[in-house]
Scaffold this motif. Structure first.
Motif, PDB file in Angstrom:
ATOM      1  N   ASP A   1       0.798  -1.230   0.000  1.00 43.87           N
ATOM      2  CA  ASP A   1       0.000   0.000   0.000  1.00 43.87           C
ATOM      3  C   ASP A   1       0.830   1.279   0.000  1.00 43.87           C
ATOM      4  O   ASP A   1       0.301   2.360   0.226  1.00 43.87           O
ATOM      5  CB  ASP A   1      -0.958  -0.010   1.195  1.00 43.87           C
ATOM      6  CG  ASP A   1      -0.199  -0.166   2.512  1.00 43.87           C
ATOM      7  OD1 ASP A   1       0.986  -0.528   2.462  1.00 43.87           O
ATOM      8  OD2 ASP A   1      -0.788   0.082   3.566  1.00 43.87           O
ATOM      9  N   LEU A   2       2.131   1.177  -0.236  1.00 45.21           N
ATOM     10  CA  LEU A   2       2.921   2.400  -0.264  1.00 45.21           C
ATOM     11  C   LEU A   2       3.311   2.744  -1.700  1.00 45.21           C
ATOM     12  O   LEU A   2       3.865   1.927  -2.425  1.00 45.21           O
ATOM     13  CB  LEU A   2       4.189   2.264   0.588  1.00 45.21           C
ATOM     14  CG  LEU A   2       4.973   3.574   0.742  1.00 45.21           C
ATOM     15  CD1 LEU A   2       4.260   4.520   1.693  1.00 45.21           C
ATOM     16  CD2 LEU A   2       6.393   3.321   1.188  1.00 45.21           C
TER      17      LEU A   2
ATOM     18  N   GLU B   1       5.850   8.275  -2.498  1.00 48.53           N
ATOM     19  CA  GLU B   1       5.989   8.530  -1.066  1.00 48.53           C
ATOM     20  C   GLU B   1       7.287   7.945  -0.519  1.00 48.53           C
ATOM     21  O   GLU B   1       7.977   8.555   0.290  1.00 48.53           O
ATOM     22  CB  GLU B   1       4.796   7.944  -0.308  1.00 48.53           C
ATOM     23  CG  GLU B   1       3.816   9.009   0.112  1.00 48.53           C
ATOM     24  CD  GLU B   1       2.606   8.446   0.807  1.00 48.53           C
ATOM     25  OE1 GLU B   1       2.137   7.362   0.394  1.00 48.53           O
ATOM     26  OE2 GLU B   1       2.133   9.078   1.765  1.00 48.53           O
ATOM     27  N   LEU B   2       7.628   6.766  -1.000  1.00 46.72           N
ATOM     28  CA  LEU B   2       8.867   6.147  -0.530  1.00 46.72           C
ATOM     29  C   LEU B   2      10.075   7.008  -0.903  1.00 46.72           C
ATOM     30  O   LEU B   2      10.934   7.293  -0.063  1.00 46.72           O
ATOM     31  CB  LEU B   2       9.014   4.747  -1.129  1.00 46.72           C
ATOM     32  CG  LEU B   2      10.329   4.038  -0.804  1.00 46.72           C
ATOM     33  CD1 LEU B   2      10.496   3.842   0.691  1.00 46.72           C
ATOM     34  CD2 LEU B   2      10.426   2.697  -1.529  1.00 46.72           C
TER      35      LEU B   2
END
Lengths: 196, 196
Positions: free
Chosen positions: A156-157, A161-162
């Motif tokens: 779910d990432l 964002e990472l």
DNA sequence: AACGATACGGAACGTCGTTCCGCTTTGCAA
DNA sequence: TTGCAAAGCGGAACGACGTTCCGTATCGTT
């Protein structure tokens, strides 16, 4: 395309000889100043190091971001190309992801102030941010998807964002011996692992 | 000590009436400008909002950092005091740590640009950095030690590194809807959990 | 050799943080 | 009440910065 220009910086062809020479001096000078004074070094310092006037910088590199991109293009390119290679050569997608993130972190941490400038709200650095995203986000996405498909990490990432998180963790790492960005990034990646 | 001055900002006592009034207007004006334009708003904007000259700002708050500290002192204080309270009221030290970090993140994320300024290499913000460390690091240390003693988390991460990492993750979170600092911090905290 | 196109240097501009100083306001004391 | 030092004030002035602009120098072609 026969001139070898990669597309984002000013072309090195179809110019007067002195112009091309200046452009290369500028790249060398900028690289050198970035090492000693960081990416946010005053434009005048770079001009002085190259032995040219400030106007010359802006003619060759319309914005500061273009100069920074030109200086680091090769390394960003290498990082991008390492992604698929790692995926092919590693035991698991998760291992490839970890190694690729390490590459990325090493790059950021050794370029004084680059991670900070990437997050500056100064709009003139937007194109720098875009360049990194355009070039590296697809690579990161591929690695992340592979690891998620293998069930090794929570799915779910988003890659965006990472990458932003990793980039943020690298800010200021070069100044503070008691802050180890690599270790925190490793913790973040550990937190990614599927509880299952 | 009887004047209630907390020690870091200018005293509100022993001043001329107009000076005290100006100081309070300044705090209100700064708080308001910080909300709309961020912590890095130009000093002249704050002066204009307060209806005073820039000189007046610098007389009351010798450095920008002092003004920022004065504006946020109460909230930082509350955050610091919440630490021991959470430890006492939570089921486990790890839960307390998680909740306290959430408090810290909420604070940072809602103050436009504060996390970034905390990491600025501009030396005039050093005292701001120091203030946060002085006030919050002991609290974080206490929570971290408690969780480590309970065997809930790996014991090898220093509170300083954790706070810097969390602070870094919050940088720029207010501008970008597709970047959720809270989620990444949660991932970091998850990575902290003892594998055992 | 001469000339137009190209590129150069650095002065100039606007913005910023910060300092400085002549003037105003305050509040005490006569 | 009035006078007057001390305290405080406003904003001009300064230096650093990014960026733009234009008169001048250089290039390479004819």
């Amino acid at each position: 395309m026969s001139d070898g220009n990669k597309g984002a910086g000013p072309s090195a062809r179809s110019k007067r000889a002195d112009a091309r020479r200046n452009q290369e001096n500028l790249l060398d000078a900028a690289a050198s100043v970035f090492v000693t004074s960081g990416v946010e070094a005053p434009v005048r310092d770079i001009a002085a190091e190259a032995g040219v006037g400030v106007g010359t910088i802006y003619r060759h590199f319309p914005t500061r971001a273009d100069l920074i991109i030109a200086v680091y293009r090769h390394q960003v390119e290498a990082c991008a190309e390492a992604g698929p290679a790692l995926l092919a050569s590693s035991a698991t997608p998760h291992a490839a992801l970890g190694q690729w993130i390490n590459l990325f972190v090493d790059f950021l941490v050794t370029k004084h102030g680059l991670a900070a400038v990437l997050r500056s709200d100064n709009t003139s650095f937007d194109t720098l941010h875009s360049y990194f995203i355009d070039r590296l986000l697809p690579v990161c996405t591929q690695l992340l998807d592979a690891a998620a498909d293998a069930g090794e990490i929570r799915p779910d990432l988003k890659a965006y964002e990472l990458m932003r998180g990793v980039g943020n963790l690298c800010i200021g790492a070069e100044h503070d011996p008691s802050y180890d960005a690599r270790r925190l990034v490793a913790l973040l990646i550990a937190g990614l692992r599927q509880p299952r």
